[in-house]
Design a protein around this motif. Structure first.
Motif, PDB file in Angstrom:
ATOM      1  N   PRO A   1       4.611 -68.115 -18.594  1.00 50.13           N
ATOM      2  CA  PRO A   1       4.832 -68.686 -19.928  1.00 50.13           C
ATOM      3  C   PRO A   1       3.645 -68.463 -20.864  1.00 50.13           C
ATOM      4  N   PHE A   2       3.198 -67.206 -20.964  1.00 48.09           N
ATOM      5  CA  PHE A   2       2.100 -66.869 -21.853  1.00 48.09           C
ATOM      6  C   PHE A   2       2.648 -66.476 -23.222  1.00 48.09           C
ATOM      7  N   GLU A   3       1.791 -66.567 -24.224  1.00 50.09           N
ATOM      8  CA  GLU A   3       2.195 -66.154 -25.576  1.00 50.09           C
ATOM      9  C   GLU A   3       2.234 -64.639 -25.699  1.00 50.09           C
ATOM     10  N   GLN A   4       1.343 -63.964 -24.968  1.00 54.65           N
ATOM     11  CA  GLN A   4       1.244 -62.511 -25.037  1.00 54.65           C
ATOM     12  C   GLN A   4       1.851 -61.862 -23.800  1.00 54.65           C
ATOM     13  N   VAL A   5       2.077 -60.568 -23.931  1.00 51.73           N
ATOM     14  CA  VAL A   5       2.331 -59.712 -22.770  1.00 51.73           C
ATOM     15  C   VAL A   5       1.014 -59.001 -22.452  1.00 51.73           C
ATOM     16  N   ASN A   6       0.613 -59.028 -21.202  1.00 51.69           N
ATOM     17  CA  ASN A   6      -0.564 -58.279 -20.765  1.00 51.69           C
ATOM     18  C   ASN A   6      -0.120 -57.177 -19.825  1.00 51.69           C
ATOM     19  N   LEU A   7      -0.684 -56.007 -20.028  1.00 54.69           N
ATOM     20  CA  LEU A   7      -0.290 -54.876 -19.194  1.00 54.69           C
ATOM     21  C   LEU A   7      -1.511 -54.066 -18.777  1.00 54.69           C
ATOM     22  N   VAL A   8      -1.387 -53.443 -17.624  1.00 54.00           N
ATOM     23  CA  VAL A   8      -2.357 -52.452 -17.173  1.00 54.00           C
ATOM     24  C   VAL A   8      -1.572 -51.220 -16.772  1.00 54.00           C
ATOM     25  N   LEU A   9      -1.895 -50.103 -17.390  1.00 51.59           N
ATOM     26  CA  LEU A   9      -1.271 -48.821 -17.073  1.00 51.59           C
ATOM     27  C   LEU A   9      -2.359 -47.907 -16.523  1.00 51.59           C
ATOM     28  N   GLY A  10      -2.179 -47.416 -15.304  1.00 51.39           N
ATOM     29  CA  GLY A  10      -3.246 -46.613 -14.723  1.00 51.39           C
ATOM     30  C   GLY A  10      -2.769 -45.638 -13.670  1.00 51.39           C
ATOM     31  N   MET A  11      -3.757 -45.059 -12.975  1.00 50.77           N
ATOM     32  CA  MET A  11      -3.509 -44.048 -11.955  1.00 50.77           C
ATOM     33  C   MET A  11      -4.612 -44.127 -10.898  1.00 50.77           C
ATOM     34  N   GLU A  12      -4.461 -43.346  -9.863  1.00 51.32           N
ATOM     35  CA  GLU A  12      -5.513 -43.217  -8.862  1.00 51.32           C
ATOM     36  C   GLU A  12      -6.737 -42.551  -9.488  1.00 51.32           C
ATOM     37  N   GLY A  13      -7.933 -43.057  -9.178  1.00 56.42           N
ATOM     38  CA  GLY A  13      -9.168 -42.501  -9.727  1.00 56.42           C
ATOM     39  C   GLY A  13      -9.991 -41.799  -8.666  1.00 56.42           C
ATOM     40  N   VAL A  14     -11.301 -42.049  -8.646  1.00 58.04           N
ATOM     41  CA  VAL A  14     -12.196 -41.400  -7.687  1.00 58.04           C
ATOM     42  C   VAL A  14     -13.019 -42.462  -6.968  1.00 58.04           C
TER      43      VAL A  14
ATOM     44  N   ASP B   1     -13.668 -45.597  -0.517  1.00 58.54           N
ATOM     45  CA  ASP B   1     -12.705 -44.563  -0.170  1.00 58.54           C
ATOM     46  C   ASP B   1     -11.536 -44.493  -1.139  1.00 58.54           C
ATOM     47  N   SER B   2     -11.694 -45.068  -2.311  1.00 65.28           N
ATOM     48  CA  SER B   2     -10.608 -45.060  -3.286  1.00 65.28           C
ATOM     49  C   SER B   2     -11.151 -45.451  -4.653  1.00 65.28           C
ATOM     50  N   GLY B   3     -10.324 -45.277  -5.650  1.00 63.80           N
ATOM     51  CA  GLY B   3     -10.678 -45.694  -6.996  1.00 63.80           C
ATOM     52  C   GLY B   3      -9.446 -45.757  -7.865  1.00 63.80           C
ATOM     53  N   LEU B   4      -9.554 -46.490  -8.959  1.00 66.43           N
ATOM     54  CA  LEU B   4      -8.459 -46.604  -9.908  1.00 66.43           C
ATOM     55  C   LEU B   4      -8.994 -46.419 -11.315  1.00 66.43           C
ATOM     56  N   VAL B   5      -8.181 -45.884 -12.192  1.00 64.47           N
ATOM     57  CA  VAL B   5      -8.477 -45.862 -13.621  1.00 64.47           C
ATOM     58  C   VAL B   5      -7.300 -46.506 -14.332  1.00 64.47           C
ATOM     59  N   GLY B   6      -7.553 -47.063 -15.505  1.00 66.17           N
ATOM     60  CA  GLY B   6      -6.447 -47.677 -16.200  1.00 66.17           C
ATOM     61  C   GLY B   6      -6.795 -48.112 -17.602  1.00 66.17           C
ATOM     62  N   VAL B   7      -5.774 -48.562 -18.293  1.00 63.52           N
ATOM     63  CA  VAL B   7      -5.892 -49.092 -19.648  1.00 63.52           C
ATOM     64  C   VAL B   7      -5.314 -50.495 -19.638  1.00 63.52           C
ATOM     65  N   SER B   8      -6.058 -51.446 -20.179  1.00 68.44           N
ATOM     66  CA  SER B   8      -5.621 -52.841 -20.236  1.00 68.44           C
ATOM     67  C   SER B   8      -5.376 -53.237 -21.687  1.00 68.44           C
ATOM     68  N   VAL B   9      -4.223 -53.849 -21.933  1.00 69.79           N
ATOM     69  CA  VAL B   9      -3.843 -54.240 -23.300  1.00 69.79           C
ATOM     70  C   VAL B   9      -3.157 -55.602 -23.272  1.00 69.79           C
ATOM     71  N   GLY B  10      -3.446 -56.413 -24.281  1.00 73.02           N
ATOM     72  CA  GLY B  10      -2.698 -57.642 -24.506  1.00 73.02           C
ATOM     73  C   GLY B  10      -2.053 -57.575 -25.876  1.00 73.02           C
ATOM     74  N   CYS B  11      -0.746 -57.809 -25.951  1.00 74.52           N
ATOM     75  CA  CYS B  11      -0.040 -57.667 -27.229  1.00 74.52           C
ATOM     76  C   CYS B  11       1.101 -58.674 -27.315  1.00 74.52           C
ATOM     77  N   LEU B  12       1.698 -58.794 -28.482  1.00 72.99           N
ATOM     78  CA  LEU B  12       2.883 -59.632 -28.644  1.00 72.99           C
ATOM     79  C   LEU B  12       4.061 -58.990 -27.911  1.00 72.99           C
ATOM     80  N   PRO B  13       4.975 -59.797 -27.379  1.00 68.97           N
ATOM     81  CA  PRO B  13       6.082 -59.237 -26.598  1.00 68.97           C
ATOM     82  C   PRO B  13       6.888 -58.169 -27.336  1.00 68.97           C
ATOM     83  N   ASN B  14       7.073 -58.332 -28.654  1.00 70.59           N
ATOM     84  CA  ASN B  14       7.878 -57.345 -29.380  1.00 70.59           C
ATOM     85  C   ASN B  14       7.141 -56.037 -29.648  1.00 70.59           C
ATOM     86  N   LYS B  15       5.872 -55.972 -29.283  1.00 74.57           N
ATOM     87  CA  LYS B  15       5.092 -54.744 -29.460  1.00 74.57           C
ATOM     88  C   LYS B  15       4.953 -53.950 -28.165  1.00 74.57           C
ATOM     89  N   LEU B  16       5.460 -54.485 -27.047  1.00 80.00           N
ATOM     90  CA  LEU B  16       5.211 -53.886 -25.740  1.00 80.00           C
ATOM     91  C   LEU B  16       5.640 -52.425 -25.666  1.00 80.00           C
TER      92      LEU B  16
END
Length: 416
Positions: free
Chosen positions: A243-256, A304-319
Motif C-alpha cells: 500500500p505505497f503511494e509510489q511504484v518502485n522498480l529495479v530493472l537490471g541484468m547480471e554484472g561482473v 563469484d557474481s554481480g548485478l547491475v541495475g536501474v532503480s526508479v520510484g514513480c507514480l503508478p500511472n507513469k510506470l
C-alpha cells in the motif's frame, strides 16, 4: 593527506592492518569478520545479523550498558553492520581513546555471553527491524530483485536480516554454534586508521583479543572468498503489492564479480549512465520528462557474481513510460556505448568521489579492512586513480554490450 599502511599477523591467524594518517586527531577501528548472510543454511537464515546484534548485549566484563557508556563517555561513534559476505564492527574515537575502543571491541568479539534472556529480547528487536524494512519500498524492491536474480532458496537471494519465520525459529544453541564456528582469529581482520602507531595498535589488539587464550593455535589467515564457479542468475519478473503511494522498480541484468578486470570500465559506465544529476538517466527520466523524483543506476559485486541495475520510484500511472525510457537508454548504451564527453565526466566523477570519500579515518579504515578480507591485494589510491583514468571508450562500449545485452531481471513493488 600522507599515509602509511602496515600489516601484522598475530597467533591464530588474526590480521592487523593499519594506516597512519598525518594531520588528524581521530582514529577508527573495525573488526571485519569473513561471514555474512550467504554463509547461512536455510535453517540459519538471519543468523549473521542476529549475532551482530547479540555481541553488543554483554560479556563477563561488561554489560550492554557498560559497552554503550564506554564509547559514549568519550564521544565515540560505535556501530556494526552485516552484509552478504562479511560482518563489521566499527568505532571512531579521538586518537587518545583508541586503546579503549580496541579493548571494548576485543571483549565483545571474543567473550560475548549470548544469554538466553538476551537472545529472546533481541529476537523481538530484529522482528521490529524486519517490519521496518518491509515498510520501506526501496528495501522491498531491492530484496525482490535479489530474490529473482538468485532464487529465493539461494543465500544471495535471501534478505540479510532473515524473515519472520526464520528469526522466530532460531535457537540460542544454533546462534552459539555459528559464533564459535565463524568468529575465530583466522577469519578476522582488525583494521585501524588515523593518528596511530602500528606497533602500538598491534600491542592493543594482542591484549584486547588475547582474553582466555583466544589468540592461540597456528591456523593461517583464511584466504579471500572464491567461488568455484559463477553463480547462476535468473532473468524474469517478480512483483509484490504494497500500500505505497509510489511504484518502485529495479530493472537490471547480471554484472561482473568483484575481481573482474572490467569493473573499472563498468564503474565509469555506471557513473555516466545513472550516477549523478548530469547522468543520462537522471536527465532523461527526471529533467526532460518529469517521470520520477529518484532515479539512479548501480553495480553490486560479490566474489563469484554481480548485478547491475536501474532503480526508479514513480507514480503508478507513469510506470509503463518509465520502463520504456529506461529500456531505451540501456539499449542505446549497449549498442553505442557512451560519448567522449560522458567518458571524461564519468572518470572525473568517479575519481573525485573516491578521493573525497577517503578524507576521514573511518573511510580509510573501511578501505584497508575490506581489501584485506575480500581481495588479494590492497591497491593504492594512486593505482586505483590510474586504473580509472586509463579506461577507454572501447572498454566501456565492450562492457556495456556484454552486460546490458543480457536478459532482464525486473522487480516491481507498489499498490494493486
Amino acid at each position: 593527506m600522507t599515509s602509511r599502511v602496515r600489516r601484522t599477523v598475530l597467533p591464530g591467524g588474526l590480521r592487523v592492518i593499519t594506516e597512519q594518517l598525518a594531520g588528524v586527531r581521530s582514529a577508527s577501528i573495525g573488526v571485519w569478520v569473513g561471514v555474512g548472510s550467504r554463509d547461512e543454511t536455510a535453517t540459519l537464515h538471519g543468523c549473521s545479523h542476529f549475532l551482530e546484534h547479540l555481541l553488543f548485549k554483554g560479556t563477563s566484563e561488561r554489560s550492554a550498558l557498560d559497552i554503550s557508556i564506554a564509547l559514549d563517555a568519550v564521544g565515540g561513534e560505535f556501530n556494526a553492520f552485516t552484509a552478504k559476505e562479511y560482518t563489521c564492527f566499527h568505532a571512531r574515537v579521538l586518537d587518545d581513546d583508541l586503546d579503549l575502543a580496541v579493548d571494548v571491541l576485543g571483549d565483545m568479539i571474543t567473550s560475548s555471553l549470548l544469554t538466553p534472556e538476551d537472545v529472546e529480547a533481541e529476537r523481538d528487536v530484529i522482528l521490529d527491524e524486519i517490519a521496518m524494512h518491509d515498510d520501506d519500498p526501496d528495501d522491498v524492491v531491492h530484496n525482490l530483485f535479489a530474490e529473482q536474480a538468485y532464487g529465493p532458496a539461494a543465500p544471495l537471494g535471501r534478505p540479510i536480516a532473515g524473515t519472520v519465520g526464520s528469526i522466530e525459529a532460531l535457537t540460542r544453541a544454533q546462534v552459539a554454534r555459528f559464533y564459535q564456528r565463524h568468529y575465530r582469529p583466522a577469519n578476522m581482520v582488525v583494521a585501524a586508521a588515523g593518528n596511530l602507531e602500528h606497533a602500538q595498535v598491534v600491542k592493543m589488539v594482542r591484549s584486547a583479543f588475547g582474553r582466555r587464550g583466544w589468540l592461540t593455535g597456528d591456523e593461517p589467515p583464511v584466504a579471500p572468498r572464491r567461488g568455484a564457479k559463477r553463480v547462476r542468475v535468473h532473468p524474469g519478473v517478480i512483483e509484490a503489492t504494497r500500500p505505497f503511494e509510489q511504484v518502485n522498480l529495479v530493472l537490471g541484468m547480471e554484472g561482473v564479480h568483484r575481481n573482474d578486470d572490467r569493473r573499472f570500465a563498468l564503474g565509469v559506465l555506471n557513473t555516466a549512465l545513472g550516477g549523478g544529476t548530469s547522468s543520462r538517466l537522471f536527465q532523461e527520466v527526471r529533467e526532460r520528462r518529469g517521470l520520477a523524483y529518484s532515479v539512479f543506476s548501480f553495480a553490486s559485486h560479490h566474489a563469484d557474481s554481480g548485478l547491475v541495475g536501474v532503480s526508479v520510484g514513480c507514480l503508478p500511472n507513469k510506470l509503463d513510460e518509465v520502463l520504456a525510457v529506461v529500456r531505451t537508454e540501456l539499449s542505446r548504451v549497449a549498442a553505442h556505448g557512451i560519448s567522449e564527453e560522458e567518458l571524461v565526466r564519468g572518470k572525473g566523477q568517479l575519481r573525485g568521489g573516491l578521493v573525497l570519500g577517503l578524507e576521514d579515518s573511518g573511510s580509510r579504515m573501511s578501505r584497508i579492512g575490506k581489501a584485506e578480507l575480500v581481495h588479494d591485494e590492497l591497491l593504492g589510491i594512486d593505482a586505483v586513480m590510474d586504473r580509472i583514468g586509463s579506461v577507454t571508450l572501447d572498454e566501456v562500449q565492450s562492457v556495456a554490450k556484454q552486460v546490458f545485452g543480457k536478459p532482464e531481471i525486473l522487480a516491481v513493488v507498489g499498490p494493486s
